[in-house]
Design a protein around this motif. Structure first.
Motif, short mmCIF file in Angstrom:
data_model
loop_
_atom_site.label_atom_id
_atom_site.label_comp_id
_atom_site.label_asym_id
_atom_site.label_seq_id
_atom_site.Cartn_x
_atom_site.Cartn_y
_atom_site.Cartn_z
N THR A 1 0.84 -1.20 0.00
CA THR A 1 0.00 0.00 0.00
C THR A 1 0.87 1.25 0.00
OG1 THR A 1 -1.74 -1.18 1.17
CG2 THR A 1 -1.82 1.22 1.26
N VAL A 2 1.91 1.27 0.82
CA VAL A 2 2.82 2.40 0.87
C VAL A 2 3.57 2.52 -0.46
CG1 VAL A 2 4.87 3.35 2.01
CG2 VAL A 2 3.02 2.35 3.37
N GLN A 3 3.98 1.41 -1.03
CA GLN A 3 4.66 1.42 -2.33
C GLN A 3 3.76 2.03 -3.40
OE1 GLN A 3 6.03 -2.57 -3.17
NE2 GLN A 3 7.25 -2.62 -1.30
N LYS A 4 2.48 1.69 -3.38
CA LYS A 4 1.54 2.26 -4.35
C LYS A 4 1.42 3.77 -4.17
CE LYS A 4 -2.32 0.08 -5.37
NZ LYS A 4 -3.58 -0.70 -5.25
N ALA A 5 1.40 4.23 -2.92
CA ALA A 5 1.33 5.67 -2.64
C ALA A 5 2.57 6.37 -3.20
CB ALA A 5 1.19 5.92 -1.14
N MET A 6 3.74 5.78 -2.97
CA MET A 6 4.98 6.38 -3.46
C MET A 6 5.03 6.39 -4.98
SD MET A 6 6.26 7.46 -0.76
CE MET A 6 7.76 8.10 -1.45
N THR A 7 4.56 5.32 -5.60
CA THR A 7 4.50 5.26 -7.07
C THR A 7 3.61 6.38 -7.60
OG1 THR A 7 4.92 2.88 -7.10
CG2 THR A 7 3.83 3.83 -9.04
N LEU A 8 2.47 6.58 -6.96
CA LEU A 8 1.55 7.64 -7.38
C LEU A 8 2.22 9.01 -7.26
CD1 LEU A 8 -1.29 8.51 -8.26
CD2 LEU A 8 -1.94 8.50 -5.84
N LEU A 9 2.90 9.26 -6.15
CA LEU A 9 3.58 10.55 -5.95
C LEU A 9 4.66 10.77 -7.00
CD1 LEU A 9 3.84 10.45 -2.06
CD2 LEU A 9 2.47 12.07 -3.41
N LYS A 10 5.37 9.72 -7.37
CA LYS A 10 6.40 9.84 -8.40
C LYS A 10 5.77 10.10 -9.77
CE LYS A 10 9.37 6.82 -5.76
NZ LYS A 10 9.82 5.43 -5.60
N GLN A 11 4.69 9.39 -10.08
CA GLN A 11 4.02 9.58 -11.36
C GLN A 11 3.48 11.00 -11.50
OE1 GLN A 11 1.07 6.47 -11.22
NE2 GLN A 11 2.39 5.01 -12.26
N GLU A 12 3.03 11.58 -10.41
CA GLU A 12 2.47 12.92 -10.44
C GLU A 12 3.53 14.01 -10.37
OE1 GLU A 12 -1.78 11.95 -8.23
OE2 GLU A 12 -0.14 12.81 -7.05
N GLY A 13 4.79 13.62 -10.16
CA GLY A 13 5.87 14.59 -10.14
C GLY A 13 6.16 15.19 -8.77
N TRP A 14 5.59 14.65 -7.72
CA TRP A 14 5.83 15.16 -6.36
C TRP A 14 7.11 14.60 -5.76
CZ3 TRP A 14 2.87 18.86 -4.09
CH2 TRP A 14 1.61 19.11 -4.63
N ALA A 15 7.53 13.42 -6.21
CA ALA A 15 8.67 12.73 -5.60
C ALA A 15 9.57 12.13 -6.67
CB ALA A 15 8.18 11.63 -4.66
N VAL A 16 10.83 11.94 -6.29
CA VAL A 16 11.79 11.26 -7.15
C VAL A 16 12.53 10.24 -6.31
CG1 VAL A 16 12.13 13.18 -8.77
CG2 VAL A 16 13.57 13.02 -6.74
N SER A 17 12.97 9.16 -6.96
CA SER A 17 13.75 8.13 -6.27
C SER A 17 15.21 8.31 -6.59
CB SER A 17 13.34 6.73 -6.75
OG SER A 17 12.11 6.40 -6.20
N ARG A 18 16.03 8.03 -5.59
CA ARG A 18 17.47 7.99 -5.80
C ARG A 18 17.90 6.60 -5.34
NH1 ARG A 18 18.68 13.72 -3.04
NH2 ARG A 18 17.58 14.97 -4.56
N GLY B 1 19.28 3.46 -3.86
CA GLY B 1 20.14 3.27 -2.72
C GLY B 1 20.04 4.35 -1.65
N LYS B 2 19.28 5.41 -1.93
CA LYS B 2 19.17 6.52 -1.00
C LYS B 2 17.74 6.73 -0.50
CE LYS B 2 23.23 8.85 -2.45
NZ LYS B 2 24.25 8.64 -1.48
N GLY B 3 16.74 6.43 -1.34
CA GLY B 3 15.35 6.62 -0.93
C GLY B 3 14.60 7.54 -1.86
N ALA B 4 13.46 8.03 -1.36
CA ALA B 4 12.61 8.94 -2.13
C ALA B 4 12.71 10.34 -1.55
CB ALA B 4 11.16 8.44 -2.10
N PHE B 5 12.67 11.33 -2.45
CA PHE B 5 12.85 12.72 -2.06
C PHE B 5 11.79 13.59 -2.72
CE2 PHE B 5 16.76 10.51 -1.59
CZ PHE B 5 17.36 11.05 -0.46
N VAL B 6 11.52 14.75 -2.11
CA VAL B 6 10.61 15.72 -2.70
C VAL B 6 11.27 16.22 -3.98
CG1 VAL B 6 9.44 17.93 -2.40
CG2 VAL B 6 9.72 16.39 -0.44
N ALA B 7 10.52 16.25 -5.07
CA ALA B 7 11.05 16.64 -6.37
C ALA B 7 11.40 18.12 -6.40
CB ALA B 7 10.04 16.32 -7.47
N HIS B 8 12.45 18.44 -7.14
CA HIS B 8 12.80 19.84 -7.44
C HIS B 8 12.08 20.21 -8.72
CE1 HIS B 8 16.08 20.53 -4.57
NE2 HIS B 8 16.33 19.24 -4.71
N HIS B 9 11.89 21.49 -8.93
CA HIS B 9 11.19 21.93 -10.14
C HIS B 9 12.05 22.94 -10.88
CE1 HIS B 9 7.87 19.66 -8.69
NE2 HIS B 9 7.96 20.28 -7.55
N ASP B 10 12.23 22.71 -12.18
CA ASP B 10 13.10 23.54 -13.01
C ASP B 10 12.62 24.99 -13.07
OD1 ASP B 10 14.55 21.27 -13.54
OD2 ASP B 10 13.50 20.87 -15.41
#
Length: 141
Positions: A59-76, A78-87
């Motif tokens: 369930t948590v993985q699905k939430a994180m996938t959704l956040l990444k798809q929407e552009g709120w989060a990015v994965s690094r 070996g490091k984890g997930a982070f709030v996305a930066h915006h150009d």
């Protein structure tokens, strides 16, 4: 936990009830909107979110996938997930500065532009190759 759905996360169409992964994603979005999480900040770990929401790892993985798809989060890796930066942060003021710029739609448009540029470069290269082959005869083979 408001909006949590019962067994197997099923809901009736149009019920307006959020599934647990949607509740988790919205809670993280709200933390970003409110400034509690800034671009570049690490998002809560899967274990933390599982404890906080009483949710399963999937369930948590699905939430994180959704956040990444929407552009709120990015994965690094070996490091984890982070709030996305915006150009285009200069174009945004206030709370909108942490909102995703277009999310998935913006990424699709960027990919389409890149694909069009690549197709144009391929056409140019093809023309050069044809010009070399027609001018050079069999020499180049």
């Amino acid at each position: 936990m408001t909006g949590v759905v019962g067994r197997r996360g099923r809901r009736t169409a149009g019920s307006g009830v959020q599934l647990t992964f949607e509740v988790i994603a919205e809670a993280v979005r709200e933390r970003i909107r409110s400034g509690g999480l800034q671009p570049g900040d690490a998002l809560p770990t899967q274990a933390v979110l599982m404890r906080e929401f009483g949710a399963a790892s999937l369930t948590v993985q699905k939430a994180m996938t959704l956040l990444k798809q929407e552009g709120w989060a990015v994965s690094r890796p070996g490091k984890g997930a982070f709030v996305a930066h915006h150009d285009d942060a200069d174009d945004l003021d206030g709370p909108e500065a942490t909102a995703p710029v277009g999310g998935t739609a913006a990424r699709v448009e960027a990919l389409e532009r890149a694909l069009a540029d690549a197709a144009e470069q391929l056409a140019d290269l093809r023309g050069r190759v044809e010009a070399l082959e027609s001018g050079g005869g069999e020499r180049g083979r």
